[in-house]
Design a protein around this motif. Sequence first.
Motif, PDB file in Angstrom:
ATOM      1  N   LYS A  41      67.877  44.306  10.694  1.00 44.23           N
ATOM      2  CA  LYS A  41      66.737  43.825  10.205  1.00 44.23           C
ATOM      3  C   LYS A  41      65.963  44.149   8.777  1.00 44.23           C
ATOM      4  O   LYS A  41      66.139  43.231   8.143  1.00 44.23           O
ATOM      5  N   SER A  45      65.868  42.271   5.549  1.00 45.33           N
ATOM      6  CA  SER A  45      65.140  41.494   4.908  1.00 45.33           C
ATOM      7  C   SER A  45      63.846  41.371   3.750  1.00 45.33           C
ATOM      8  O   SER A  45      63.898  40.637   3.511  1.00 45.33           O
ATOM      9  N   TYR A  49      64.618  38.850   1.399  1.00 45.65           N
ATOM     10  CA  TYR A  49      63.054  38.364   0.135  1.00 45.65           C
ATOM     11  C   TYR A  49      63.289  38.786  -1.704  1.00 45.65           C
ATOM     12  O   TYR A  49      62.861  37.791  -2.043  1.00 45.65           O
ATOM     13  N   ILE A  54      61.988  35.126   0.022  1.00 45.22           N
ATOM     14  CA  ILE A  54      61.534  33.558   1.500  1.00 45.22           C
ATOM     15  C   ILE A  54      60.247  34.006   1.776  1.00 45.22           C
ATOM     16  O   ILE A  54      60.205  35.342   2.380  1.00 45.22           O
ATOM     17  N   LYS A  55      59.195  33.259   2.224  1.00 47.11           N
ATOM     18  CA  LYS A  55      57.915  33.474   2.327  1.00 47.11           C
ATOM     19  C   LYS A  55      57.363  34.183   3.460  1.00 47.11           C
ATOM     20  O   LYS A  55      56.778  35.148   3.885  1.00 47.11           O
ATOM     21  N   SER A  56      59.100  33.785   4.610  1.00 42.34           N
ATOM     22  CA  SER A  56      58.991  33.851   6.488  1.00 42.34           C
ATOM     23  C   SER A  56      58.603  34.950   5.477  1.00 42.34           C
ATOM     24  O   SER A  56      58.428  36.339   7.032  1.00 42.34           O
ATOM     25  N   LEU A  57      59.502  36.279   5.117  1.00 39.45           N
ATOM     26  CA  LEU A  57      59.921  37.886   5.136  1.00 39.45           C
ATOM     27  C   LEU A  57      59.020  38.877   3.803  1.00 39.45           C
ATOM     28  O   LEU A  57      58.835  39.998   3.126  1.00 39.45           O
ATOM     29  N   ALA A  58      58.098  37.274   3.406  1.00 48.63           N
ATOM     30  CA  ALA A  58      56.965  38.518   2.139  1.00 48.63           C
ATOM     31  C   ALA A  58      56.200  39.797   2.647  1.00 48.63           C
ATOM     32  O   ALA A  58      55.938  40.286   2.154  1.00 48.63           O
ATOM     33  N   TYR A  60      58.312  42.333   3.924  1.00 43.19           N
ATOM     34  CA  TYR A  60      59.093  43.016   3.064  1.00 43.19           C
ATOM     35  C   TYR A  60      58.919  43.125   1.471  1.00 43.19           C
ATOM     36  O   TYR A  60      59.773  43.990   1.082  1.00 43.19           O
TER      37      TYR A  60
END
Length: 354
Positions: A41, A45, A49, A54-58, A60
């Motif tokens: 993961k 991730s 990113y 992808i904002k939800s993975l910022a 990382y």
Amino acid sequence: MKKEKVVRTSMYAAVLIFLILFLVFSVLAAVTFGNADLSLKDVYSVILYKLFHIKSLAAYGEGAIHDVVWLIRLPRVLLALAIGMALSVCGVVMQAIVQNPLADPYVLGISSGASLGATLAIMLGIGSFLGGNSVGICAFIGAMLTSFAVIAIANMGGKATSAKLILAGMAISAVCSAFSNFVIYITNDKNAATEVMKWNMGSLAGASWARVGVMLPVTLVCVLLFLTQYRSLNLMLLGDEVSITLGTDLHRLRTVYLVVASVMIGFAVYCAGVIGFVGLVIPHVVRILFGTDHSRLLPLGALLGAAFLIWCDVACRVILKNSEMPLGVLVSIIGAPCFIYLLVKKSYGFGGRK
């Protein structure tokens, strides 16, 4: 006969698709291996990113996990891909140029020239003004100068032939090796000598996006160029006399191919040091299955060589705990027995199946 040709074409297409998919899988899988214990993961991730933001993975986008995956592992995998592809294709081309199944990317003394350049940089500080890349740049210059010297010597007293290229390469290789040993001997610096030895063993530990940005485009452009030249490479296997009767003079093409191959080898040495056997064994493995037609030999060899070096590098990272095995050493350990097997296999010859 026609049915057999259709079967072989279908088999070639299936193997080509399989190798493409396997190479993609190898890249995605190889980034998950290393001394740092990271979950799948975390690894993917970071990659998702960086590629798609992808904002939800910022989370990382920075930190230790980001640095390990994006700045260390992924550049290393892509560099292994580029160098494995380059060495395999150069092996195919060199074997056609000199009409010798024992030829590999370093047969014409290019590795010795690169080693001499690296030795001069490490032992005598030549090229220190180039900064941290001085050793790699000097090795690249050494490889290129050696290849041009081989071409020049082979063209003395008439046009270069495959035999003259081999003899010129052997002579240049002996001179470069002798001079490298002489420099090491008179300098008497054990630490520097150890550094030279490590360089000659080959490693991808110095991988970076900057090196990938150089090596990968050079490899792709040169490989695509050779893919368009498969007819001439096929003709080289027949010899100069036959090619002349067919209206083609291979002298100019042989020189051009050698220069292009030397560029790839020079950059490979610059990025990873000296790595042998990839360009020697991979072309033979492909020939066993599909013969000597370069329209098939080149793409299959490129894909197989890239995947082979990726997994060899993975093994180098995981075999020794908290340490790393030199890539050139492991490749030789794997490649030498494979090559010995090919030599004693009576049903195989340079022209493919007997």
